[in-house]
Design an enzyme around this catalytic site. Structure first.
Site: not given
Ligand code: AP5
Length: 215
Positions: A13, A87, A160, A171
């Site tokens: 994402k 979410r 992270r 997660r």
């Molecule tokens: P990346 O693009 O970083 O993936 P992502 O989907 O953004 O993954 P996140 O881990 O950031 O999502 P998340 O939802 O767990 O974390 P968030 O920060 O929102 O890609 C991942 C890797 O793969 C990278 O190295 C990239 O280079 C590689 N890649 C990407 N595309 C690829 C492809 N096509 N092929 C190969 N490799 C590829 O949330 C973190 C925490 O915050 C949560 O656990 C929660 O505690 C809190 N939080 C955040 N939002 C909320 C909410 N709305 N409500 C409640 N708690 C929340």
């Protein structure tokens, strides 16, 4: 145009949202990034959410809805990309109400479908630039010069605290219990498109652009 990128941790994402910011002048609203900024600036809220995030659990709806509300009242540019929000069903309802109040629509919800097995490798290989936020991966997207960001040249490359297998399992559990019901929620509103998030990064980008051009 306002869109949601929906998918489990590591679906890509953030990677795709950054491309859309560059290409279409859209504004990325990542609740994960907002919460990490709050923790690193040491605010009271940041301290409260730190342990919850490290365990891989969801922060309360009240906190994240408040963060989004604040951002939506600001600059709107080429529209918003919601990355990691909503979410829960309560967050989805709140987003609908907020957009409604602003006289705005939700134009597309793109589910990035991936296989759980691929996520461990994606998450454990990820690192980001602490200065500009560019996202890298040890195997699939390394920096051109080791230890140096390709975009801004910073050497502040970070991993992270929640990017480990134990936290990822939690997660994923949270995703399936609380977030995946949004797939049906947006399908019922005729807003959902599904793309293959396992494809190579540029192919995923093209699939997203094709969906947006239909909306
Ligand atoms: P990346 O693009 O970083 O993936 P992502 O989907 O953004 O993954 P996140 O881990 O950031 O999502 P998340 O939802 O767990 O974390 P968030 O920060 O929102 O890609 C991942 C890797 O793969 C990278 O190295 C990239 O280079 C590689 N890649 C990407 N595309 C690829 C492809 N096509 N092929 C190969 N490799 C590829 O949330 C973190 C925490 O915050 C949560 O656990 C929660 O505690 C809190 N939080 C955040 N939002 C909320 C909410 N709305 N409500 C409640 N708690 C929340």
């Amino acid at each position: 145009m306002n869109i949601i990128l929906l998918g489990p941790p590591g679906a890509g994402k953030g990677t795709q949202a950054r491309k859309l910011v560059e290409e279409r002048g859209m504004i990325q609203l990542s609740t994960g990034d907002m919460l990490r900024d709050a923790r690193s600036s040491g605010t009271e809220m940041g301290k409260r959410v730190a342990a919850v995030m490290d365990r891989g659990e969801l922060v309360t709806d009240e906190i994240v809805i408040g963060l989004i509300e604040e951002k939506l009242s600001g600059e709107q540019g080429g529209g918003f990309i919601f990355d990691g929000f909503p979410r829960t069903l309560a967050q989805a309802d709140a987003l609908g109400e907020l957009l409604n109040k602003l006289g705005q629509n939700l134009d597309a919800v793109i589910e990035m479908r991936v296989d759980d097995k691929a996520l461990v490798a994606r998450i454990t290989g990820r690192f980001t630039c602490g200065n500009c936020g560019e996202v890298y991966h040890d195997q699939t997207k390394p920096t051109k010069v080791a230890g140096k960001c390709d975009v801004c040249g910073s050497t502040d490359l970070k991993r992270r605290a929640d990017d480990n297998e134990d936290s990822l399992k939690q997660r994923l559990m949270e995703y399936y219990k609380k977030t995946s019901p949004l797939i049906g929620y947006y399908y019922a509103k005729d807003a959902l498109s599904v793309i293959d998030g396992l494809a190579e990064m540029d192919a995923v980008g093209s699939a997203i652009r094709a969906e947006l051009d239909k909306s």
